[in-house]
Write a protein that holds these residues in place. Structure first.
Motif, PDB file in Angstrom:
ATOM      1  N   MET A  55     -66.457  -9.454 -33.514  1.00 52.19           N
ATOM      2  CA  MET A  55     -66.385  -8.170 -34.307  1.00 52.19           C
ATOM      3  C   MET A  55     -65.905  -7.130 -33.797  1.00 52.19           C
ATOM      4  N   PRO A  56     -65.044  -6.291 -34.235  1.00 55.26           N
ATOM      5  CA  PRO A  56     -64.583  -5.084 -33.662  1.00 55.26           C
ATOM      6  C   PRO A  56     -65.708  -4.133 -32.989  1.00 55.26           C
ATOM      7  N   PRO A  57     -65.254  -3.369 -31.871  1.00 51.61           N
ATOM      8  CA  PRO A  57     -66.218  -2.496 -31.211  1.00 51.61           C
ATOM      9  C   PRO A  57     -66.826  -1.532 -32.149  1.00 51.61           C
ATOM     10  N   THR A  58     -66.039  -0.908 -33.181  1.00 56.71           N
ATOM     11  CA  THR A  58     -66.545   0.148 -34.069  1.00 56.71           C
ATOM     12  C   THR A  58     -67.585  -0.398 -34.830  1.00 56.71           C
ATOM     13  N   LEU A  59     -67.460  -1.602 -35.496  1.00 54.88           N
ATOM     14  CA  LEU A  59     -68.579  -2.459 -36.116  1.00 54.88           C
ATOM     15  C   LEU A  59     -69.779  -2.625 -35.288  1.00 54.88           C
ATOM     16  N   ASP A  60     -69.353  -3.283 -34.081  1.00 53.68           N
ATOM     17  CA  ASP A  60     -70.404  -3.840 -33.214  1.00 53.68           C
ATOM     18  C   ASP A  60     -71.471  -2.597 -32.913  1.00 53.68           C
ATOM     19  N   SER A  61     -70.871  -1.626 -32.541  1.00 54.23           N
ATOM     20  CA  SER A  61     -71.749  -0.670 -32.301  1.00 54.23           C
ATOM     21  C   SER A  61     -72.692  -0.044 -33.318  1.00 54.23           C
ATOM     22  N   ARG A  62     -72.691  -0.342 -34.655  1.00 53.44           N
ATOM     23  CA  ARG A  62     -73.404  -0.021 -35.835  1.00 53.44           C
ATOM     24  C   ARG A  62     -74.186  -1.099 -36.380  1.00 53.44           C
TER      25      ARG A  62
END
Length: 58
Positions: free
Chosen positions: A1-8
């Protein structure tokens, strides 16, 4: 999962059950589901009554 999605996101680790499961038989449903079904019918009735009252008040 891309980091931007993973953080949310919330990651949930899942595992297969080790116990044997039985399929739900439509012709012989589990009696424990009767209480849930009754609650769903009551909830639907309340929603329908609320919608009718709202229409009358407009």
């Amino acid at each position: 999962m891309p980091p931007t999605l993973d953080s949310r996101s919330i990651s949930i680790t899942m595992e297969r059950s080790r116990r044997s499961l039985t399929r739900l038989d439509v012709n012989h449903p589990d009696p424990a589901l009767d209480a849930a079904y009754q609650q769903i019918l009551l909830w639907r009735r309340d929603l329908q009554q609320g919608a009718e009252e709202e229409k009358q008040n407009q």
